[in-house]
Design a protein around this motif. Structure first.
Motif, short mmCIF file in Angstrom:
data_model
loop_
_atom_site.label_atom_id
_atom_site.label_comp_id
_atom_site.label_asym_id
_atom_site.label_seq_id
_atom_site.Cartn_x
_atom_site.Cartn_y
_atom_site.Cartn_z
N UNK A 122 -17.42 5.87 -32.04
CA UNK A 122 -16.08 5.61 -31.49
C UNK A 122 -15.89 6.48 -30.27
N UNK A 123 -15.37 5.85 -29.22
CA UNK A 123 -15.23 6.60 -27.98
C UNK A 123 -14.00 6.13 -27.21
N UNK A 124 -13.37 7.08 -26.58
CA UNK A 124 -12.21 6.78 -25.76
C UNK A 124 -12.38 7.58 -24.47
N UNK A 125 -12.26 6.92 -23.33
CA UNK A 125 -12.49 7.63 -22.07
C UNK A 125 -11.36 8.62 -21.77
N UNK A 126 -11.72 9.79 -21.30
CA UNK A 126 -10.72 10.72 -20.76
C UNK A 126 -10.42 10.24 -19.34
N UNK A 127 -9.39 10.79 -18.72
CA UNK A 127 -9.06 10.36 -17.34
C UNK A 127 -10.20 10.72 -16.38
N UNK A 128 -10.88 11.82 -16.66
CA UNK A 128 -12.03 12.20 -15.80
C UNK A 128 -13.13 11.14 -15.96
N UNK A 129 -13.31 10.68 -17.20
CA UNK A 129 -14.35 9.65 -17.43
C UNK A 129 -13.95 8.31 -16.82
N UNK A 130 -12.65 8.00 -16.87
CA UNK A 130 -12.18 6.77 -16.23
C UNK A 130 -12.54 6.84 -14.75
N UNK A 131 -12.27 7.98 -14.17
CA UNK A 131 -12.54 8.16 -12.74
C UNK A 131 -14.02 7.93 -12.43
N UNK A 132 -14.89 8.50 -13.28
CA UNK A 132 -16.34 8.34 -13.05
C UNK A 132 -16.76 6.87 -13.18
#
Ligand code: SAM
Length: 479
Positions: A122-132
């Motif tokens: 299970x995974x949910x993107x952090x805002x930093x990951x969204x940016x990447x």
């Protein structure tokens, strides 16, 4: 009792009406006189204001779907192609899905994100990951995304989705920009739809999965998605919340396709009857293999031939509705249905959470297996070699052309002076910033040829000037 104007799902998707429709279609599947009259009604016609189409209702379209007379089926395909050319020209709009989170509290039997799946990561993107992820998508050349998330009020509340949308729109990396974010999240409240609207989303997409209520309840045994009526009435709430571009879809393979086809068109008729505007898009996904999902456990898989016929008939029945096909389908199936009516395709998709930043395609959080695994540059080149113009255009909703205003553009015959130039200018941006030298060469030759197909000389002149400026480094021109 069937009532397309009712706001109750059981009435606008009336089971008895669908069954009667299927019986009527069976009784008339060899009725050549009727079939000819239906085909005649669906043909494009010209007036001094442009080319128009009447479309078909669910009964008429169901007769065509039931008909298996080879010459008539060929006529349907030819008509679908003709309508496709009249309203969409040779443009194909490009997009990519972006998976934000696979946390989900539902129990959908066909989806690997179902709550009981304990071994999927299970995974949910952090805002930093969204940016990447967004930077990776921008670096491929994407301008339009469809964000995807499971339903989980604790892990993926609406605030999380809104924050992600905000992040996505805010990222400007080199010449990249995501200019349209479409949203595919679970059915929600009018208030939340209003928040999505205010966040500047493009289309709100929600697949019905199946219109067959009994099967729907069985296939969604647990979680909020179990509520068939709440799910089926979602588009009415979305429209009440101010979103006027909505995207319908059926997950083909779950139920009998003829039932789904009639239900889908009834849903479109309902939106038109109540809100004065039909669906902006229709998606046609088929159930795919995924983590703990084996598509053969559902008995209603359809052949590629039937799939193509469904696509052709959607094109004929709702000529002003865009049709979307994803990378669930192979290159050869995509080739066939693009000709018959599909107007939007995804390219270089990764269906896992965080998949775009990985070197190799990750499978651990994937929603389904991707058939078409080519890069965006390869997909763009393939389309151009077949004579299509890959379009990265996002102008309509940014210019306020949504809902019925978009439909009137389609109906006014101005598409060739608006969508066509926008396609050429956004393709030029792609060629300048992201294409391989070979793709660039093919693209420039295509653009040079296609400029001649802009009817209005003034528009043509502006496009030539803008293309020159794009080559010099300017971006984001649109009509
Ligand atoms: N969770 C949201 C909802 O409840 O509608 C939507 C997001 S979900 C990531 C997007 C769509 O993927 C679903 O509506 C479903 O039709 C489709 N999907 C799920 N499992 C699939 C599978 N095994 N093969 C193909 N498509 C699938």
């Amino acid at each position: 009792m069937y009532d397309p104007k009712s706001l109750c799902a059981d009435k606008f998707i009336d089971d008895a009406e669908i069954k009667e429709t299927l019986a009527y279609a069976d009784a008339n599947k060899d009725n050549i006189e009727l079939i000819d009259s239906i085909l005649k009604k669906a043909r494009p016609y010209k007036t001094d204001k442009g080319t128009f189409c009447r479309g078909l209702n669910h009964r008429e379209a169901s007769v065509l779907l039931a008909c298996e007379i080879p010459e008539k089926v060929q006529e349907m395909y030819a008509l679908a192609e003709e309508i496709k050319k009249a309203f969409y020209g040779n443009r194909i709009v490009m997009f990519a899905p972006l998976y934000l989170s696979n946390y989900c509290v539902n129990g959908c039997l066909y989806c690997p994100y179902h709550m009981k799946n304990k071994h999927i990561a299970r995974k949910k993107l952090t805002q930093e990951e969204v940016e990447k992820e967004v930077i990776a998508l921008q670096d491929m050349g994407h301008k339009r995304l469809a964000i995807e998330a499971g339903e989980d009020p604790v892990n993926n509340p609406i605030e999380y989705i809104l924050e992600c949308i905000n992040t996505i729109y805010s990222i400007k990396h080199k010449n990249g920009a995501i200019r349209r974010v479409n949203v595919n999240i679970a059915a929600t409240t009018v208030e939340n739809y209003r928040k999505l609207k205010d966040a500047g989303i493009g289309t709100y997409i929600l697949f019905q999965e199946t219109y067959h209520k009994e099967s729907y309840l069985r296939l969604h045994p647990t979680g909020p998605k179990h509520d068939y009526n709440y799910h089926t009435e979602a588009m009415d709430r979305a429209m009440e919340g101010g979103i006027d571009d909505v995207g319908l879809g059926v997950l083909f393979g779950l139920e009998l396709y003829r039932y789904e086809f009639a239900g889908l068109l009834m849903h479109a008729e309902h939106l038109e009857a109540v809100h004065g505007v039909g669906p902006h898009t229709i998606s046609v996904p088929r159930v795919k293999k995924a983590d703990d999902i084996d598509p053969s456990q559902f008995d209603n898989g359809i052949s590629d031939e039937t799939f193509a016929k469904i696509c052709a008939l959607i094109r004929i029945a709702v000529p002003y509705t865009g049709m979307i096909i994803s990378t669930r389908e192979s290159q050869s199936v995509r080739e066939k249905v693009i000709r018959l009516g599909v107007s939007q395709i995804s390219g270089a998709s990764r269906t896992s959470v965080g998949g775009y930043t990985e070197e190799l395609r990750p499978h651990d959080t994937e929603q389904f297996d991707v058939s078409d695994q080519r890069t965006l540059n390869e997909v763009v080149e393939w389309l151009m070699e077949m004579g299509y113009i890959p379009s990265f255009c996002t102008a309509c909703y940014r210019e306020g052309r949504t809902g019925d205003r978009f439909m009137s553009l389609c109906k006014s015959g101005q598409i060739q002076n608006c969508c066509h130039p926008n396609a050429l200018m956004t393709l030029k941006e792609f060629l300048m910033d992201y294409a391989s030298p070979h793709t660039h060469e093919i693209g420039d030759a295509l653009i040079a040829k296609e400029i001649e197909n802009i009817p209005n000389p003034k528009v043509r002149e502006i496009v030539i000037k803008n293309l020159k400026e794009i080559a010099e480094g300017k971006r984001d021109f649109r009509f």
